[in-house]
Design a protein around this motif. Structure first.
Motif, PDB file in Angstrom:
ATOM      1  N   THR A   3     -12.452  -9.016  30.950  1.00 47.68           N
ATOM      2  CA  THR A   3     -11.188  -8.292  30.762  1.00 47.68           C
ATOM      3  C   THR A   3     -11.350  -7.234  29.681  1.00 47.68           C
ATOM      4  OG1 THR A   3     -10.395  -9.915  29.182  1.00 47.68           O
ATOM      5  CG2 THR A   3      -9.816 -10.263  31.488  1.00 47.68           C
ATOM      6  N   TRP A   4     -12.159  -7.548  28.632  1.00 52.06           N
ATOM      7  CA  TRP A   4     -12.446  -6.522  27.626  1.00 52.06           C
ATOM      8  C   TRP A   4     -13.132  -5.327  28.268  1.00 52.06           C
ATOM      9  CZ3 TRP A   4     -15.097 -10.373  23.760  1.00 52.06           C
ATOM     10  CH2 TRP A   4     -14.115 -11.236  23.245  1.00 52.06           C
TER      11      TRP A   4
ATOM     12  N   ARG B  93     -10.564   1.388  30.809  1.00 46.72           N
ATOM     13  CA  ARG B  93      -9.255   2.039  30.938  1.00 46.72           C
ATOM     14  C   ARG B  93      -8.957   2.921  29.738  1.00 46.72           C
ATOM     15  NH1 ARG B  93      -4.229  -1.204  32.409  1.00 46.72           N
ATOM     16  NH2 ARG B  93      -4.831  -2.510  30.644  1.00 46.72           N
ATOM     17  N   GLN B  94      -9.267   2.376  28.526  1.00 49.94           N
ATOM     18  CA  GLN B  94      -9.049   3.143  27.300  1.00 49.94           C
ATOM     19  C   GLN B  94      -9.889   4.425  27.316  1.00 49.94           C
ATOM     20  OE1 GLN B  94     -10.281   1.530  23.425  1.00 49.94           O
ATOM     21  NE2 GLN B  94      -8.161   0.841  23.222  1.00 49.94           N
TER      22      GLN B  94
ATOM     23  N   PHE C 212      -2.288 -15.230  34.735  1.00 48.70           N
ATOM     24  CA  PHE C 212      -1.313 -14.773  33.745  1.00 48.70           C
ATOM     25  C   PHE C 212      -1.992 -14.400  32.434  1.00 48.70           C
ATOM     26  CE2 PHE C 212       2.686 -16.905  35.696  1.00 48.70           C
ATOM     27  CZ  PHE C 212       2.748 -15.875  36.604  1.00 48.70           C
ATOM     28  N   LEU C 213      -2.929 -15.257  31.996  1.00 44.39           N
ATOM     29  CA  LEU C 213      -3.685 -14.963  30.777  1.00 44.39           C
ATOM     30  C   LEU C 213      -4.391 -13.620  30.891  1.00 44.39           C
ATOM     31  CD1 LEU C 213      -5.649 -18.016  29.412  1.00 44.39           C
ATOM     32  CD2 LEU C 213      -4.208 -16.413  28.156  1.00 44.39           C
ATOM     33  N   GLY C 214      -5.047 -13.422  32.032  1.00 46.51           N
ATOM     34  CA  GLY C 214      -5.777 -12.185  32.262  1.00 46.51           C
ATOM     35  C   GLY C 214      -4.873 -10.980  32.123  1.00 46.51           C
TER      36      GLY C 214
ATOM     37  N   TRP D 125     -14.821 -15.533  31.515  1.00 47.06           N
ATOM     38  CA  TRP D 125     -14.442 -14.248  32.090  1.00 47.06           C
ATOM     39  C   TRP D 125     -13.708 -13.345  31.110  1.00 47.06           C
ATOM     40  CZ3 TRP D 125      -9.332 -14.378  31.423  1.00 47.06           C
ATOM     41  CH2 TRP D 125      -8.766 -15.652  31.311  1.00 47.06           C
TER      42      TRP D 125
ATOM     43  N   ASN E 254     -10.599  -3.324  30.061  1.00 51.36           N
ATOM     44  CA  ASN E 254      -9.741  -2.667  29.074  1.00 51.36           C
ATOM     45  C   ASN E 254     -10.416  -1.470  28.426  1.00 51.36           C
ATOM     46  OD1 ASN E 254      -7.272  -3.680  29.045  1.00 51.36           O
ATOM     47  ND2 ASN E 254      -7.534  -5.067  27.316  1.00 51.36           N
ATOM     48  N   LEU E 255     -11.681  -1.661  28.076  1.00 50.58           N
ATOM     49  CA  LEU E 255     -12.443  -0.614  27.412  1.00 50.58           C
ATOM     50  C   LEU E 255     -12.583   0.594  28.339  1.00 50.58           C
ATOM     51  CD1 LEU E 255     -13.605  -0.750  24.634  1.00 50.58           C
ATOM     52  CD2 LEU E 255     -15.805  -1.385  25.579  1.00 50.58           C
TER      53      LEU E 255
ATOM     54  N   ILE F 221      -4.085 -10.545  28.373  1.00 53.45           N
ATOM     55  CA  ILE F 221      -5.218 -10.012  27.615  1.00 53.45           C
ATOM     56  C   ILE F 221      -5.455  -8.541  27.977  1.00 53.45           C
ATOM     57  CG2 ILE F 221      -7.706 -10.190  27.249  1.00 53.45           C
ATOM     58  CD1 ILE F 221      -7.471 -13.157  27.788  1.00 53.45           C
ATOM     59  N   LEU F 222      -5.247  -8.213  29.234  1.00 61.16           N
ATOM     60  CA  LEU F 222      -5.450  -6.835  29.664  1.00 61.16           C
ATOM     61  C   LEU F 222      -4.435  -5.909  29.013  1.00 61.16           C
ATOM     62  CD1 LEU F 222      -6.360  -7.012  33.419  1.00 61.16           C
ATOM     63  CD2 LEU F 222      -7.641  -5.893  31.625  1.00 61.16           C
ATOM     64  N   ASN F 223      -3.250  -6.439  28.699  1.00 63.94           N
ATOM     65  CA  ASN F 223      -2.255  -5.612  28.051  1.00 63.94           C
ATOM     66  C   ASN F 223      -2.554  -5.411  26.580  1.00 63.94           C
ATOM     67  OD1 ASN F 223      -0.237  -4.529  29.741  1.00 63.94           O
ATOM     68  ND2 ASN F 223       0.339  -6.624  30.255  1.00 63.94           N
ATOM     69  N   ALA F 224      -3.228  -6.390  25.994  1.00 64.34           N
ATOM     70  CA  ALA F 224      -3.599  -6.258  24.585  1.00 64.34           C
ATOM     71  C   ALA F 224      -4.709  -5.219  24.447  1.00 64.34           C
ATOM     72  CB  ALA F 224      -4.081  -7.617  24.071  1.00 64.34           C
ATOM     73  N   ASP F 225      -4.997  -4.828  23.222  1.00 59.87           N
ATOM     74  CA  ASP F 225      -6.095  -3.891  23.008  1.00 59.87           C
ATOM     75  C   ASP F 225      -7.416  -4.626  23.152  1.00 59.87           C
ATOM     76  OD1 ASP F 225      -4.786  -1.515  22.575  1.00 59.87           O
ATOM     77  OD2 ASP F 225      -4.259  -2.078  20.530  1.00 59.87           O
ATOM     78  N   PRO F 226      -8.461  -3.912  23.582  1.00 58.64           N
ATOM     79  CA  PRO F 226      -9.789  -4.544  23.608  1.00 58.64           C
ATOM     80  C   PRO F 226     -10.290  -4.676  22.175  1.00 58.64           C
ATOM     81  CG  PRO F 226      -9.960  -2.241  24.200  1.00 58.64           C
ATOM     82  CD  PRO F 226      -8.498  -2.531  24.053  1.00 58.64           C
TER      83      PRO F 226
ATOM     84  N   MET G 241     -11.016 -13.135  18.715  1.00 56.99           N
ATOM     85  CA  MET G 241     -10.164 -12.867  19.875  1.00 56.99           C
ATOM     86  C   MET G 241     -10.439 -13.871  20.989  1.00 56.99           C
ATOM     87  SD  MET G 241     -10.068  -8.723  20.213  1.00 56.99           S
ATOM     88  CE  MET G 241      -8.892  -8.752  21.557  1.00 56.99           C
TER      89      MET G 241
END
Lengths: 299, 299, 299, 299, 299
Positions: free
Chosen positions: D117-118, D124-125, C253-255, D113, D121-122, C258-263, D100
């Motif tokens: 996720t960053w 994907r961005q 769930f955390l993952g 880990w 995310n990066l 965090i994935l939805n938030a911005d990097p 963060m």
């Protein structure tokens, strides 16, 4: 104590110095693993796509590559196809292909992989001429093909890099010394009076039946190990490579032809409208039917 | 020393010549590994996509392939489906499919892979008719399918290339010779006066209870090894193939039907707005709850 | 020689008949390998893509599948979630999902894989509604998912196909017979005058301290082997499945969140304009700093 | 017989009860396998694509993940980076990233880990902003990345699920009991007249040199096994993790910079127009040159 | 008893303390596995696509990477290419490439991977200039390439992380102590009257032939183990790396040239219109022809 008795006692003791069971145990264990790995290294060309003549040729190149490797490492296959003309006769190669094959300088390494480059070239040509359009399918074929080619290379590697010679020699020497010593050491002698040295309790009478049995067992293990090292020969335990070649050719051509035919007509299966299916058992089989298993803790 | 005593002492000594525990140790170790590999070679058709009748047929072809292989290598499965008509009756095949299947010349090799070619053909047809459009999904199905087909081939290979016969024979012969010798060698004898030869200290009285126990242990290991070699039969340790077939058919059809239905409605889960979640424990379970572990060095 | 002494000598000899160390060595070696393979069979749902509610649901289905399998094979997990209502309460399932789950006939096999079909269905729906557009990403998710599903199936298989019972029985029986014999065989006896039979030199005095020690060692190995066979229970060496479940739920769930938030914002790193970087060492660490290694032959 | 002699004989016999070589053999064999598997579990971030600042950040996240895992399981790495501020100082993290990172609740599990996720995310961005356009390349990066992440997880798992404590204890206890017994059991005693009990033939004189040697050998094996279990510490045999970190950082940044530069100019190689190439040998090397190998049966 | 005899008896006993066969068994078993893994770690650049000059360069970079790694870990390869100028002379590198290679700071780690970054860069350039258009093919090349690069890294790792030194030392020390003791312990002595201590029954006469034989066997195993650890040297069992380099260069260039040529003309094969194929056997081979195998239970 007589001189003969001394030798007997002397040899008798030596038998205990060689941990033959141990050495053979590890040796057979190592060769048995290697033997099964060699079996799994034989590639099976059972997978594929495309138009009939192209597909048959692609299949033929795969089989040709395999036969070329096997001719280099297996006596039975070499005996079956002693020259490259036998390959033409058997339909693995055409004359123009043999000419192209022979024109490549090859006195320094094995060139079994040449039909593989034809395979890739043919696919590339078919693609540029748009006879193959599905790029996903093409990638799949290439992956299967790469796997096939590496397995052929692996077969050749097993032939080139055999088990270290020193290992085989140590094991063979142990076994021979062991039996020489036990032959001498298990003679029947009468212990002299007042002799403190322990006489081996099983000097054998008349006929050395148990030494013979022991000989059979250990020699069996040694021969087993030796046979497992190269399973591509004529021994009983060896893989039937010529039969595998026959099977590959027939199955791969058959597969191509069946793939060109239409699949069976699509129809509803027997249980189409049922949710809870009961599959039949014959009477003989139902006696062995087991209750279901849902998990050791499942309620 | 009497003649009988000589034989006892003679046999008694031989028992020590056979390192049975060692031979059996390596043998069981080898067969146990092979046994588990055979289990992992059984394919499970639990994965998939597409329209219901097509999908059911594809699933049926996978299950049919598996049943055709198992009929060739497993007595219980053969007993359940003694003829191909039993396959029709059980709904694995339709009549037209059996006719197509039988028309392929197959007296020289096993043709269990024919439904696999139908599978590929059907997929190709579905694609050219645009009933499947997602090429990524198609590639995934083909990869799963190739895996399924190779596992079926592997099953057949385990049946064809069994453990080398010499190995089994050496191990069996060792065990038999060992017990013959120990039966004779452990008779009770009275050591004659002035006899220097060591009498085995455990000639057994009245009833050879420990020799019997030893016999049970070693025979247990030998039988264990033999059972593990072919785990597709009727023995207690064998895999329940008929149950696996039942399960595969039911689960694969069920899976197809569930996949055709709608998934459960999408709704927010219980912890949607929480960051630091506390999952409940029952009272019985909380007693065993462990502290967390972050790493042996983590602060 | 008295009757008691005879039994002592008799049992004493038997102890040597059982190669317990050997049998236990192979047994523990086999179970230890299996034990680690079981650990690696536990799947970790740490990978992923897509919109928040969808993604949380997908993650929940993975975790649900894992919990359903574990409830079937592990006593601690079953104790924590004794009924399916506990799964709802813990947020693994919603009520409508439980209804859909229960409507599938499942008295003949385990249906832990049903949430997996929901997972696939949900993905297909999301794709057809164009909420997922990247087909490469979709394929990656499906591959990760197939891996997750097969690992769950493998867990169930380890539970179903345990180590052959005969193996465990032979090993246990050996150990028990060994200690029965050594208890009797190591009594202190006074060798009678003129007795030719060798008395075991370590009949123990007053208290059998070494036999006790030997008992502890061998029993330790036997228990170790038994514990390693099923590592999903309550023993000290067993994997902490309930903690793993907690961790999976929270981390997955955390993952997602965090994935939805911005990097983190993109910025130049410290060494951006340097070519030859010097990374700092603390003083404590620099003492252990090693010279570099470029290869055993590198100049 | 004196009391002291009794103890000596008593202990002397016990030494034979413990099959120490066997127990240690299996133990070291098990730990040695595990030790090499741990080495292969260390990921190497040597592969990659994209624009310089993005690429350096991606690389940094991989290295950061690795360092975070290693800080949790390795004392030398922890000693080098005792706090997270040391990570900032060393350029693995920036201040905003640490904020963060710290904002995620992590008291219940390891959060190494998060930089992963960053990373996702990066990517994907970058993709949605069209800075990466090649979807095949993206999939390759994601696959490499998933492999990197699972290896980090595996490292943590090796730390969490160590070798079962019972195993280590049984092995250690065996060794200690063995040497206690052999210290007492190998004292020099004079066998009393008429004593039937066998005196151990090698009660050692003056100084127990061979017992000492035996002690060194067995202790060496025991220590070896213990060191191999956790190869992330300070011992001589342990992997030089701090050097690996240095190397990874430098190599991954270097790789990024070289990848941004132009490749060497394309020019014809030396053998462009030759078909049959002769590669040079130095004089020293030509002495060892082997004849070619084309296959054991190849003509 | 004389002083000399005491030493003989003393040493004689010690020989039994060292389970040398056991220690060597596990050691050789471990090194033999590692030895074969090292062979499989040698990459083979036999696969590929694209225009001739580009393709030759790509192939050259792969071969260059391999040679750079091998120069760091293998004495024979280093002897053949003692300086980087020898690499230019042999056509692996051009002058501008060596300049680019040398400009990278490399005093802290091995930089064999630099040609790999050129490889990737070249491919990216070719793609952006549209000389490669097939993205599926590109992905395949990249996957093969990643595999090649990791194998080179693995080769370097085997060199860096050798077998733990303690293990080798314990094994060597055991062997040396064993033979020192057996040399002293197997001297011929005449047991004194009334001596209760057992004299080793095989004090050898005149010449210690069996001790010599035992020495040869055990030393053979020890040397075997040592040779298998590093198979990249000059020993008989070592891989012929210089020959492999020759073969790789020739085969990879040949492969490129053949791939540029046209494939053999497409023609119908011999069995095009047959369904039931009969492949020919030579007379020598037909004698060994086996009956077909369809499965152990197949009718």
């Amino acid at each position: 104590m007589l001189y003969f008795e001394r030798i007997v006692i002397f040899c008798s003791g030596f038998v205990e110095l060689i941990p033959l069971s141990f050495i053979l145990g590890f040796y057979v264990s190592f060769t048995a693993t290697r033997w099964w790995q060699q079996y799994t290294a034989i590639p099976w060309p059972d997978n594929d796509e495309t138009s009939r003549i192209l597909r048959r040729t692609l299949m033929r190149y795969l089989n040709l590559t395999l036969v070329l490797v096997l001719r280099s490492i297996s006596i039975p296959v070499k005996r079956r196809f002693p020259t490259k003309d036998h390959l033409i006769e058997a339909g693995f190669m055409t004359k123009p292909e043999l000419e192209m094959y022979s024109s490549v300088p090859s006195h320094e390494f094995n060139t079994f992989w040449i039909p593989c480059t034809w395979f890739v070239n043919l696919l590339r040509q078919a693609k540029s001429e748009c006879r193959i359009t599905d790029s996903g399918g093409l990638k799949l074929i290439m992956e299967e093909f790469n796997d096939f080619r590496s397995k052929c290379g692996l077969l050749w590697s097993y032939d080139w890099v055999s088990i270290p010679l020193v290992y085989t020699q140590v094991v063979t020497l142990s076994t021979q010394a062991f039996f020489l010593a036990s032959l001498l050491g298990r003679q029947h002698i009468v212990p002299a009076e007042g002799n403190k040295i322990l006489v081996h309790p099983y000097g054998e009478y008349y006929f050395p039946i148990f030494t013979l049995l022991q000989f059979i067992l250990y020699m069996g293990l040694l021969k087993l190990g030796e046979q497992l090292i190269n399973p591509f020969g004529d021994d009983d335990e060896d893989f039937e490579l010529n039969w595998i070649i026959d099977r590959h050719v027939k199955v791969s051509f058959l597969g191509v032809d069946i793939l060109n035919a239409d699949p069976p007509p699509l129809m509803k299966d027997q249980y189409f409208d049922e949710m809870d299916i009961k599959l039949p058992y014959t009477e003989a089989a139902v006696a062995h039917k087991v209750k279901t298993y849902r998990g050791s803790v499942a309620a």
